[in-house]
Design a protein around this motif. Structure first.
Motif, PDB file in Angstrom:
ATOM      1  N   ILE A 269       0.850  -1.192   0.000  1.00 14.24           N
ATOM      2  CA  ILE A 269       0.000   0.000   0.000  1.00 14.24           C
ATOM      3  C   ILE A 269       0.884   1.240   0.000  1.00 14.24           C
ATOM      4  O   ILE A 269       1.896   1.292   0.696  1.00 14.24           O
ATOM      5  CB  ILE A 269      -0.933   0.036   1.233  1.00 14.24           C
ATOM      6  CG1 ILE A 269      -1.798  -1.225   1.294  1.00 14.24           C
ATOM      7  CG2 ILE A 269      -1.813   1.287   1.209  1.00 14.24           C
ATOM      8  CD1 ILE A 269      -2.805  -1.353   0.181  1.00 14.24           C
ATOM      9  N   TYR A 270       0.479   2.240  -0.797  1.00 15.08           N
ATOM     10  CA  TYR A 270       1.202   3.506  -0.870  1.00 15.08           C
ATOM     11  C   TYR A 270       0.293   4.636  -0.396  1.00 15.08           C
ATOM     12  O   TYR A 270      -0.866   4.738  -0.806  1.00 15.08           O
ATOM     13  CB  TYR A 270       1.662   3.771  -2.299  1.00 15.08           C
ATOM     14  CG  TYR A 270       2.231   5.151  -2.515  1.00 15.08           C
ATOM     15  CD1 TYR A 270       3.341   5.590  -1.802  1.00 15.08           C
ATOM     16  CD2 TYR A 270       1.657   6.034  -3.432  1.00 15.08           C
ATOM     17  CE1 TYR A 270       3.865   6.856  -1.994  1.00 15.08           C
ATOM     18  CE2 TYR A 270       2.174   7.297  -3.634  1.00 15.08           C
ATOM     19  CZ  TYR A 270       3.272   7.706  -2.903  1.00 15.08           C
ATOM     20  OH  TYR A 270       3.787   8.959  -3.088  1.00 15.08           O
ATOM     21  N   ALA A 291       4.366   7.823   2.233  1.00 16.47           N
ATOM     22  CA  ALA A 291       4.855   6.669   2.998  1.00 16.47           C
ATOM     23  C   ALA A 291       4.410   5.376   2.333  1.00 16.47           C
ATOM     24  O   ALA A 291       3.470   5.360   1.528  1.00 16.47           O
ATOM     25  CB  ALA A 291       4.337   6.720   4.433  1.00 16.47           C
ATOM     26  N   LEU A 292       5.114   4.289   2.669  1.00 18.51           N
ATOM     27  CA  LEU A 292       4.766   2.944   2.212  1.00 18.51           C
ATOM     28  C   LEU A 292       4.395   2.088   3.416  1.00 18.51           C
ATOM     29  O   LEU A 292       4.991   2.242   4.490  1.00 18.51           O
ATOM     30  CB  LEU A 292       5.942   2.293   1.476  1.00 18.51           C
ATOM     31  CG  LEU A 292       6.432   2.956   0.187  1.00 18.51           C
ATOM     32  CD1 LEU A 292       7.703   2.268  -0.295  1.00 18.51           C
ATOM     33  CD2 LEU A 292       5.365   2.903  -0.888  1.00 18.51           C
ATOM     34  N   LEU A 293       3.430   1.204   3.231  1.00 19.88           N
ATOM     35  CA  LEU A 293       3.138   0.245   4.282  1.00 19.88           C
ATOM     36  C   LEU A 293       4.387  -0.589   4.507  1.00 19.88           C
ATOM     37  O   LEU A 293       4.999  -1.078   3.561  1.00 19.88           O
ATOM     38  CB  LEU A 293       1.958  -0.639   3.875  1.00 19.88           C
ATOM     39  CG  LEU A 293       1.268  -1.417   4.998  1.00 19.88           C
ATOM     40  CD1 LEU A 293       0.607  -0.469   5.984  1.00 19.88           C
ATOM     41  CD2 LEU A 293       0.235  -2.382   4.418  1.00 19.88           C
ATOM     42  N   TYR A 323       7.524  -9.339   2.648  1.00 13.25           N
ATOM     43  CA  TYR A 323       8.666  -8.434   2.535  1.00 13.25           C
ATOM     44  C   TYR A 323       8.461  -7.233   3.457  1.00 13.25           C
ATOM     45  O   TYR A 323       7.341  -6.922   3.881  1.00 13.25           O
ATOM     46  CB  TYR A 323       8.857  -7.970   1.083  1.00 13.25           C
ATOM     47  CG  TYR A 323       7.848  -6.961   0.599  1.00 13.25           C
ATOM     48  CD1 TYR A 323       8.096  -5.589   0.708  1.00 13.25           C
ATOM     49  CD2 TYR A 323       6.642  -7.364   0.022  1.00 13.25           C
ATOM     50  CE1 TYR A 323       7.173  -4.657   0.273  1.00 13.25           C
ATOM     51  CE2 TYR A 323       5.717  -6.444  -0.419  1.00 13.25           C
ATOM     52  CZ  TYR A 323       5.980  -5.092  -0.299  1.00 13.25           C
ATOM     53  OH  TYR A 323       5.054  -4.170  -0.733  1.00 13.25           O
ATOM     54  N   THR A 324       9.565  -6.565   3.757  1.00  9.90           N
ATOM     55  CA  THR A 324       9.531  -5.338   4.551  1.00  9.90           C
ATOM     56  C   THR A 324      10.260  -4.234   3.786  1.00  9.90           C
ATOM     57  O   THR A 324      11.165  -4.506   2.987  1.00  9.90           O
ATOM     58  CB  THR A 324      10.188  -5.527   5.928  1.00  9.90           C
ATOM     59  OG1 THR A 324      11.534  -6.015   5.744  1.00  9.90           O
ATOM     60  CG2 THR A 324       9.415  -6.530   6.773  1.00  9.90           C
ATOM     61  N   VAL A 325       9.857  -2.998   4.050  1.00 10.15           N
ATOM     62  CA  VAL A 325      10.447  -1.835   3.381  1.00 10.15           C
ATOM     63  C   VAL A 325      11.267  -1.039   4.393  1.00 10.15           C
ATOM     64  O   VAL A 325      10.850  -0.873   5.551  1.00 10.15           O
ATOM     65  CB  VAL A 325       9.356  -0.932   2.777  1.00 10.15           C
ATOM     66  CG1 VAL A 325       9.988   0.207   1.983  1.00 10.15           C
ATOM     67  CG2 VAL A 325       8.422  -1.733   1.890  1.00 10.15           C
TER      68      VAL A 325
END
Length: 333
Positions: A269-270, A291-293, A323-325
């Protein structure tokens, strides 16, 4: 008097000649300006026509390379469309109306038309331009966490040991357009998207066989409208983020793996503005107000077969992990 008349007449003749020359020059200049304006308009029209022709030419060139799933989908839609000519009159006039069959045929015509238009790039359900442009040229690091997940359709021996494979990758969401060809990618909404650039062309991890290098190719990304249960767009500042990366040699760590030539899809999600973030949502803040989820899902496409009519009824997605950002990791560059 004669002398005065001759003198005055001479001045008037001279004045009339100057006026005539002035008017002639003005007419020539105005004609030149009109011609230049017409040429500019013609050039603009020619550019627009050339762009339209190039799109149509790309579509027509690709029609000769239609995959089997698209051909089957076209045939199903065409058959349903032809049947409607017999079914629709029976709903109003004498005959035996087939409400169920007519409903199915209407559905398949609409389904086939919508999907073929998306696959050829004539219909692209992307989010608004302001959402996509606000994410362009943004850099971050995505860390793949591949392993056994609940309800996955991966093979039974995939990550049965419970081990995980971690792959950190630095990426950039570029503004460069990417043509995936027909049928495009269903997960990205069709044929066209933007280039997702890999900043480190390979990633290294330590496994049972020691240090292993995994090559990675550039992928694609886009933002899609986020809709609620009623299929209405929830917010103009929130969208689904979809992107993919290609692994030409795959990646293997015991029974955890990405198969060779594997394409891994990321779903997240953005948020274009932080005001649209809900209190319980954990996000990774970017440089601007967006931001990004922080966490998302990983998946792969299962090979088409009879179960999805060889792609005509859409893709079968396999849960690959999560995955993680986070921020760019300089040690990978």
């Amino acid at each position: 008097r004669n002398a005065l008349f001759e003198k005055t007449n001479g001045v008037s003749k001279t004045t009339s000649r100057h006026s005539l020359l002035y008017m002639t020059n003005n007419n020539i200049e105005s004609k030149k300006k009109k011609e230049e304006s017409n040429n500019d308009n013609d050039n603009d029209n020619n550019k627009k026509n050339n762009e339209s022709l190039s799109v149509l030419q790309n579509v027509s060139n690709s029609l000769g390379k239609l995959p089997g799933g698209t051909i089957i989908l076209l045939l199903i839609g065409l058959r349903s469309f032809i049947q409607l000519f017999d079914e629709v009159p029976n709903l109003r006039f004498n005959g035996k109306p087939d409400f169920i069959g007519t409903s199915f045929d209407f559905f398949f015509v609409f389904y086939a038309l919508q999907n073929v238009l998306q696959q050829t790039g004539l219909l692209q359900p992307t989010a608004s331009e302001k959402i996509i442009s606000s994410l362009e040229e943004t850099e971050c690091c995505v860390t793949l966490d591949i392993g056994r997940e609940k309800n996955t359709l991966m093979e039974k021996n995939f990550a049965a040991s419970g081990k995980r494979l971690l792959l950190p990758i630095n990426i950039r969401f570029t503004s460069e357009r990417l043509d995936l060809g027909i049928p495009g990618e269903e997960a990205l909404g069709g044929r066209y998207c933007n280039v997702l650039k890999v900043l480190n062309k390979e990633v290294t991890f330590v496994g049972p066989k020691g240090e292993t290098k995994v090559p990675i190719l550039n992928g694609g990304w886009t933002c899609l409208p986020l809709k609620d249960k009623d299929k209405k767009e929830t917010s103009s500042d929130v969208s689904k983020l979809r992107f993919f990366l290609d692994f030409p040699a795959g990646a293997f760590k015991d029974d955890v793996y990405i198969p060779p030539y594997g394409r891994v899809f990321f779903g997240g999600i953005y948020f274009r503005t932080k005001n649209s973030i809900k209190p319980k949502e954990v996000v990774y803040s970017l440089e601007e107000d967006n931001a990004l989820l922080e966490k998302g899902a990983l998946s792969m496409k299962k090979k088409n077969g009879i179960r999805n009519v060889y792609g005509a009824l859409g893709n079968i997605n396999l849960i690959l992990g999560k995955y993680t950002v986070g921020p760019i990791k300089s040690n990978l560059l």
